[in-house]
Each structure stands twice: as C-alpha cells, then as structure tokens.
Design a protein around this motif. Structure first.
Motif, short mmCIF file in Angstrom:
data_model
loop_
_atom_site.label_atom_id
_atom_site.label_comp_id
_atom_site.label_asym_id
_atom_site.label_seq_id
_atom_site.Cartn_x
_atom_site.Cartn_y
_atom_site.Cartn_z
N TRP A 37 0.82 -1.21 0.00
CA TRP A 37 0.00 0.00 0.00
C TRP A 37 0.86 1.26 0.00
O TRP A 37 0.50 2.25 -0.63
CB TRP A 37 -0.96 0.02 1.19
CG TRP A 37 -2.20 -0.81 0.92
CD1 TRP A 37 -2.55 -1.96 1.49
CD2 TRP A 37 -3.21 -0.50 -0.04
NE1 TRP A 37 -3.72 -2.42 0.96
CE2 TRP A 37 -4.16 -1.52 0.00
CE3 TRP A 37 -3.40 0.57 -0.95
CZ2 TRP A 37 -5.28 -1.54 -0.81
CZ3 TRP A 37 -4.55 0.54 -1.75
CH2 TRP A 37 -5.47 -0.51 -1.68
N ARG A 38 1.99 1.22 0.72
CA ARG A 38 2.87 2.40 0.68
C ARG A 38 3.37 2.65 -0.73
O ARG A 38 3.40 3.79 -1.21
CB ARG A 38 4.08 2.18 1.60
CG ARG A 38 3.83 2.49 3.01
CD ARG A 38 5.12 2.44 3.80
NE ARG A 38 4.84 2.40 5.22
CZ ARG A 38 5.68 1.99 6.13
NH1 ARG A 38 6.87 1.57 5.78
NH2 ARG A 38 5.36 2.01 7.38
N ASP A 39 3.76 1.58 -1.41
CA ASP A 39 4.25 1.68 -2.78
C ASP A 39 3.13 2.20 -3.69
O ASP A 39 3.35 3.09 -4.53
CB ASP A 39 4.76 0.32 -3.24
CG ASP A 39 5.45 0.39 -4.59
OD1 ASP A 39 6.18 1.36 -4.83
OD2 ASP A 39 5.24 -0.55 -5.40
N GLN A 40 1.93 1.65 -3.50
CA GLN A 40 0.79 2.06 -4.33
C GLN A 40 0.37 3.50 -4.03
O GLN A 40 -0.02 4.23 -4.94
CB GLN A 40 -0.40 1.11 -4.11
CG GLN A 40 -0.14 -0.31 -4.57
CD GLN A 40 0.34 -0.40 -6.01
OE1 GLN A 40 -0.14 0.31 -6.90
NE2 GLN A 40 1.34 -1.25 -6.25
N ARG A 41 0.48 3.92 -2.75
CA ARG A 41 0.14 5.29 -2.39
C ARG A 41 1.04 6.28 -3.14
O ARG A 41 0.56 7.30 -3.65
CB ARG A 41 0.32 5.48 -0.88
CG ARG A 41 -0.84 6.18 -0.25
CD ARG A 41 -0.67 6.38 1.24
NE ARG A 41 -0.11 5.18 1.90
CZ ARG A 41 0.44 5.18 3.09
NH1 ARG A 41 0.53 6.28 3.78
NH2 ARG A 41 0.91 4.08 3.61
N GLY A 42 2.30 5.94 -3.19
CA GLY A 42 3.23 6.83 -3.91
C GLY A 42 2.88 6.89 -5.38
O GLY A 42 2.90 7.98 -6.00
#
Length: 165
Positions: free
Chosen positions: A140-145
């Motif tokens: 999710w952190r990667d996708q948020r970016g």
C-alpha cells in the motif's frame, strides 16, 4: 525308585528306594525337598557308576565322590531348578521394569516434542500472518506513492488543459 520324606525336629529324613538299595539323606527343613531329592538322584547315579567298576579302590572312589557331592550341595552354588527359574523370573522382571521405565521416559519425551511442535506451529502461523500484514503495508505504501504521482499528473493535465482553453 520311590522318594519319601519325613520331617522331625526341624530336619527332613529323605530316602530313595531303588531295587534293593536305600539311599538316605538327612537335611535341615529349609533345604527343601527338591534339592534333597536332586542330591539323592545324583548320588544314586554316581553309586551305579562306581558299582560297575571292579577293584580295591572302589570304596575310596565312592567316598571321594560322596564328599565332593556333599561339598557341592552345601556350597552357595547349589540351586534347584525352581530356584533357577525364580532367579530367571526375577531377572526378567527387572528387565521389564527397566523397559517400562524407558517407555515412560520416552513417552514423556514424545509429549514434550508434541508440545514443542504445537508451539512451533502456532508461532509459524503467527509469523505468516505478521509477514502478510507487513507485506500488505509495504504494497500500500508503494501504491500510495504511485497514486499520488498519478493524481499529480492528472492535476497537471487538468490544469494545463484548463489554461489552454
């Protein structure tokens, strides 16, 4: 032959009648009839062997045999078949007790291994859940970016297309 035994004043009077001969043995009552009858039978066999031998030393030879036989039966090594069987039974019982103790000890070790296996299974399940949660968090952190980057590109395009009109 026929064996007979009489008890009087703490002693047994045991005899064996074979043909025209009488073999007599007086023993303490605690010696047991089996041991005494075994002695009488061995003495009868020795007497039969010596009676076939001719010669002047026959009596001396029989006396030596009788002395040796009495010494053998009076020693601690003289045992009957029943005593030997009892000793063997005691030995087997000791071995069985040892084996039972080992089986119980092994059972305790197996229970300990089962407990450790259960704890390890629970720990591995907890680890798997924690690893999946951590992996999801990183995704999710990667996708948020990427979403933020995509949103910024969309805003730039919208703002750029708004000023172009």
């Amino acid at each position: 032959g026929s064996f007979r035994s009489y008890v009087y004043a703490g002693h047994t009077f045991n005899y064996l009648i074979e043909k025209d001969l009488l073999y007599l043995c007086i023993a303490v009552d605690s010696a047991g009839q089996e041991l005494v009858f075994q002695f009488l039978e061995e003495f009868r066999q020795a007497f039969d062997r010596h009676s076939r031998i001719a010669g002047p030393n026959r009596s001396a030879e029989l006396t030596r045999t009788l002395r040796d036989l009495i010494g053998q039966y009076n020693s601690e090594g003289a045992t009957t078949k029943v005593k030997q069987m009892e000793q063997e039974l005691d030995d087997v019982a000791d071995v069985m007790r040892d084996n039972l103790g080992k089986v119980m000890e092994r059972g305790e070790r197996i229970e300990s291994l089962i407990d450790k296996t259960s704890r390890l299974s629970e720990d591995s399940t907890a680890f798997r859940k924690g690893a999946k949660r951590y992996n999801d968090t990183l995704w999710w952190r990667d996708q948020r970016g990427r979403m933020m980057l995509g949103l910024c590109v969309v805003v730039v395009i919208v703002v750029g297309s708004w000023y172009h009109l």
